[in-house]
Design a protein around this motif. Structure first.
Motif, PDB file in Angstrom:
ATOM      1  N   GLY A  28       0.813  -1.210   0.000  1.00  0.00           N
ATOM      2  CA  GLY A  28       0.000   0.000   0.000  1.00  0.00           C
ATOM      3  C   GLY A  28       0.847   1.260   0.000  1.00  0.00           C
ATOM      4  O   GLY A  28       0.516   2.251  -0.654  1.00  0.00           O
ATOM      5  N   ARG A  29       1.945   1.211   0.760  1.00  0.00           N
ATOM      6  CA  ARG A  29       2.771   2.417   0.902  1.00  0.00           C
ATOM      7  C   ARG A  29       4.104   2.328   0.158  1.00  0.00           C
ATOM      8  O   ARG A  29       4.890   3.260   0.205  1.00  0.00           O
ATOM      9  CB  ARG A  29       3.021   2.685   2.394  1.00  0.00           C
ATOM     10  CG  ARG A  29       1.734   3.123   3.111  1.00  0.00           C
ATOM     11  CD  ARG A  29       1.828   2.937   4.608  1.00  0.00           C
ATOM     12  NE  ARG A  29       2.954   3.660   5.168  1.00  0.00           N
ATOM     13  CZ  ARG A  29       3.379   3.522   6.408  1.00  0.00           C
ATOM     14  NH1 ARG A  29       2.788   2.667   7.214  1.00  0.00           N
ATOM     15  NH2 ARG A  29       4.417   4.209   6.845  1.00  0.00           N
ATOM     16  N   HIS A  35       0.835   0.163  -4.900  1.00  0.00           N
ATOM     17  CA  HIS A  35      -0.354   0.792  -4.318  1.00  0.00           C
ATOM     18  C   HIS A  35      -1.571   0.578  -5.216  1.00  0.00           C
ATOM     19  O   HIS A  35      -2.640   0.168  -4.761  1.00  0.00           O
ATOM     20  CB  HIS A  35      -0.105   2.279  -4.097  1.00  0.00           C
ATOM     21  CG  HIS A  35      -1.321   2.999  -3.613  1.00  0.00           C
ATOM     22  ND1 HIS A  35      -1.599   3.192  -2.279  1.00  0.00           N
ATOM     23  CD2 HIS A  35      -2.364   3.547  -4.291  1.00  0.00           C
ATOM     24  CE1 HIS A  35      -2.745   3.823  -2.158  1.00  0.00           C
ATOM     25  NE2 HIS A  35      -3.238   4.055  -3.356  1.00  0.00           N
ATOM     26  N   SER A  60      -2.504   1.410   5.323  1.00  0.00           N
ATOM     27  CA  SER A  60      -1.848   1.011   4.075  1.00  0.00           C
ATOM     28  C   SER A  60      -2.120   2.019   2.967  1.00  0.00           C
ATOM     29  O   SER A  60      -1.784   1.775   1.808  1.00  0.00           O
ATOM     30  CB  SER A  60      -2.361  -0.365   3.630  1.00  0.00           C
ATOM     31  OG  SER A  60      -2.272  -1.295   4.670  1.00  0.00           O
ATOM     32  N   ASP A  61      -2.768   3.131   3.318  1.00  0.00           N
ATOM     33  CA  ASP A  61      -3.143   4.165   2.330  1.00  0.00           C
ATOM     34  C   ASP A  61      -4.143   3.647   1.302  1.00  0.00           C
ATOM     35  O   ASP A  61      -4.154   4.116   0.159  1.00  0.00           O
ATOM     36  CB  ASP A  61      -1.901   4.687   1.560  1.00  0.00           C
ATOM     37  CG  ASP A  61      -1.051   5.604   2.414  1.00  0.00           C
ATOM     38  OD1 ASP A  61       0.059   5.942   1.994  1.00  0.00           O
ATOM     39  OD2 ASP A  61      -1.508   5.976   3.523  1.00  0.00           O
TER      40      ASP A  61
END
Lengths: 312, 96, 252
Positions: free
Chosen positions: C149-150, C156, C210-211
């Motif tokens: 995610g990051r 992402h 995890s954005d």
């Protein structure tokens, strides 16, 4: 800066005294190169070997068989890891090792260029291929390079169930239906000779062994190990009713071992040079998944930079 | 391809039973601490070896130089008093 | 249905979920993005397989028709399989496998925590034993969510896409039907619907860390409680059941 000859004497001295050479010890460049090649090829073999065996995970015919096979392949991957670690102590990175595998500069055991065509092949691979590997690996536990020897000790401890798994599969099939018996014998017919070839050319045809013995990288000769394997395996085959596909196989009372037929070295050379049934497939597979995994590795590295755990 | 690596090399130490020493088991590749610990666990404790795992990036391990062995590890004969066999213990004395 | 039938069906559901999850994870063997991860995923696959065997063995006893764990795995057709649809989806890319694993493991931890208090001693014992490994699976997939995610823009995007695709299969995890009601009345099974808020909260938190945006779907896929599956299960079973079906007299 020590004199080259003095360096080599100290090194050879250690070898002669059966002392281990460790990563930070002085060693001849040729020794280092030889080991990198040997250890990495051993590692590559374990990893490539996951493919023919992995071929039958989804089709394993019982839950228990599936469990055992998965565990075995996991072990193999782990062995590859131990060996890559040992190779890396010699000053080469795993990136380089993988590149060598992909370019063909480094090889892997020829045996994995053969296909697993029926479930009995999984038995044959465990019993014969792992059986042959064990004979070789037991001998390598006393190899001169410390990290390699220690990896071999670890591997040998874990290997014993592998061979039993394979033999059990064959034994069960030989007690089963006519179809099962036919499958088992068919697998035997296809895997026997390639397993013998795993020990490499005859001693008389092995030009590079000199240093391997001098430096105690290699402790026993190809033929010695091959004979050991044959003698123990023939008896195991007889117990379960499998026929060794060698009409010239005969007990030699005087030498107390089995005489065997001629190995087809033409096949060995052909396969090792790229024309085996699965060479291309094995390599394409490894390259494909390596490339497909790049974005994952890059993401992990990028994340590592972002969280900067060691403030470096 | 310059960003594509096999991540970093980490050294793994396993303590086999509580109270024992952590001994070197080998190495793993990983990007961060959590991954290193999990990988070490997956690879070096498959047969239930271990109650505790230490991992450290290989680059942070400082190793002594074999050429300095003399200097660092001199089994000097004049320091025998550090060895238990140096002392004469009266017979009958227990737990010593 | 009788209590015995309810228990049998419930155990099949639990076992089927484990088996099909195991199957999908095992497909990563020799295909992992790095060797260590190859091992990590086969390790999780093995955990699920052990769980499958324990559950099927008990299911066979409960059924009382002298079937074995292998009979249950290899001789049932798709319509008698009760695994959630999410488990049979193809492995996709690594992000999809991780996303799917996270969604399932958060659910399993909540579910099995309750089941470890089941009045059925065998269920309680089996599920209590698996809590450690479920936690491990959860941590493993959670940490990979953070990394993907990051990590990079590419990772992402793939992870967001993975959650977007998997989300419509999550509703089914909490579906309850006749067997759940019967077993709940006896304290053998737990209320799955009641797990939804906690599951949503934990998953949302992990996604935020995890954005990743929590997906929005209009409709949740369903059907597995009745044995109605996606086309995927047919292919899984054809492959998995091949040998025993081709050689019905053989013992392996």
């Amino acid at each position: 800066m020590m004199d080259q000859t003095i360096l080599e004497t100290t090194f050879q001295d250690k070898i002669d005294k059966d002392l281990n050479i460790e990563p930070k010890d002085q060693m001849p460049e040729k020794y280092r190169i030889h080991l990198i090649r040997q250890i990495s090829q051993h590692a590559h073999s374990e990893v490539i070997g996951m493919q023919p065996e992995g071929n039958w995970i989804t089709r394993a015919p019982s839950l228990r068989a599936k469990q055992i096979l998965l565990a075995k392949i996991q072990d193999e991957g782990g062995h590859g890891l131990y060996l890559y670690s040992a190779a890396e102590t010699l000053g080469i990175s795993r990136e380089e090792l993988i590149e060598q595998l992909h370019s063909g500069k480094a090889k892997y055991s020829n045996i994995f260029n053969y296909p697993t065509l029926n479930w009995a092949d999984i038995g044959a691979v465990g019993w014969l291929v792992d059986g042959a590997a064990i004979v070789n690996q037991v001998s390598l536990q006393r190899t001169s390079y410390g990290p390699y020897a220690r990896a071999m000790v670890r591997i040998c401890k874990e290997e014993s169930f592998h061979q039993r798994q394979g033999y059990e599969i064959m034994a069960n099939m030989m007690k089963g239906t006519e179809d099962q018996k036919a499958m088992a014998q068919d697998a035997m017919n296809r895997w026997w000779w390639p397993s013998l070839m795993m020990f490499g050319p005859h001693d008389s045809d092995s030009p590079h062994s000199g240093n391997a013995f001098l430096w105690k990288i290699k402790r026993k000769s190809n033929d010695e190990l091959r004979q050991k394997f044959i003698d123990k395996t023939v008896q195991q085959a007889e117990v379960i009713g499998l026929t060794i596909p060698d009409p010239d196989l005969k007990w030699n009372e005087a030498k107390q071992c089995y005489d065997h037929g001629k190995i087809n070295w033409e096949e060995f050379t052909r396969v090792i040079n790229g024309n085996g049934p699965c060479n291309k497939q094995r390599m394409d597979h490894h390259i494909k998944y390596h490339e497909e995994g790049a974005w994952v590795r890059e993401a992990a590295a990028a994340y590592q930079q972002k969280i900067n755990e060691f403030n470096s | 391809m310059s960003n594509d690596t096999q991540l970093d090399l980490w050294e793994v130490f396993i303590q086999n039973k509580a109270g024992g020493n952590h001994t070197h088991a080998g190495s793993v590749h990983a990007s961060d601490r959590q991954m290193a610990l999990q990988n070490a666990r997956d690879i070096y404790t498959r047969r239930n070896e271990g109650s505790s795992i230490w991992v450290i990036p290989s680059k942070y391990v400082t190793a002594s130089n074999p050429e300095d062995a003399d200097m660092l590890f001199d089994p000097s004969t004049d320091k025998m008093y550090r060895h238990p066999t140096f002392y004469v213990i009266p017979e009958g004395a227990k737990q010593i | 249905m009788t209590k015995q039938e309810a228990l049998f069906r419930y155990l099949l559901r639990l076992g089927d979920n484990a088996l099909i999850q195991s199957y999908r994870l095992s497909e990563w063997c020799s295909r992992g993005p790095i060797l260590e991860e190859d091992l990590a995923m086969t390790n999780i696959s093995l955990d699920y397989l052990g769980r499958t065997r324990a559950l099927y063995q008990y299911a066979a006893i409960v059924e009382g028709k002298e079937r074995t764990e292998d009979d249950l795995a290899y001789k049932r057709p798709e319509i008698q399989y009760y695994n959630n649809l999410i488990t049979e989806l193809p492995i996709g890319n690594f992000a999809f496998t991780i996303a799917r694993q996270l969604l399932i493991s958060v659910f399993e931890f909540l579910h099995y925590t309750q089941l470890s208090q089941s009045k059925d001693e065998t269920i309680a014992a089996i599920t209590a034993k698996t809590l450690k490994e479920i936690r491990y699976h959860k941590v493993h997939s959670r940490d990979w969510c953070y990394r993907l995610g990051r990590g990079t823009e590419v990772s992402h995007t793939k992870l967001q896409q993975a959650f977007d695709e998997a989300w419509m299969y999550t509703g089914e995890l909490f579906e309850m039907c006749e067997e759940d009601q019967i077993l709940m009345a006896d304290g053998v099974a737990n209320n799955l619907e009641a797990l939804l808020p906690a599951w949503k909260e934990e998953v949302s938190r992990i996604l935020a860390d995890s954005d990743i945006k929590v997906p929005n779907v209009d409709y949740m896929q369903t059907g597995s409680r009745k044995g109605i599956h996606s086309e995927n299960l047919g292919h899984i079973l054809s492959e998995m059941q091949y040998l025993p079906r081709a050689y019905p007299d053989a013992i392996w």
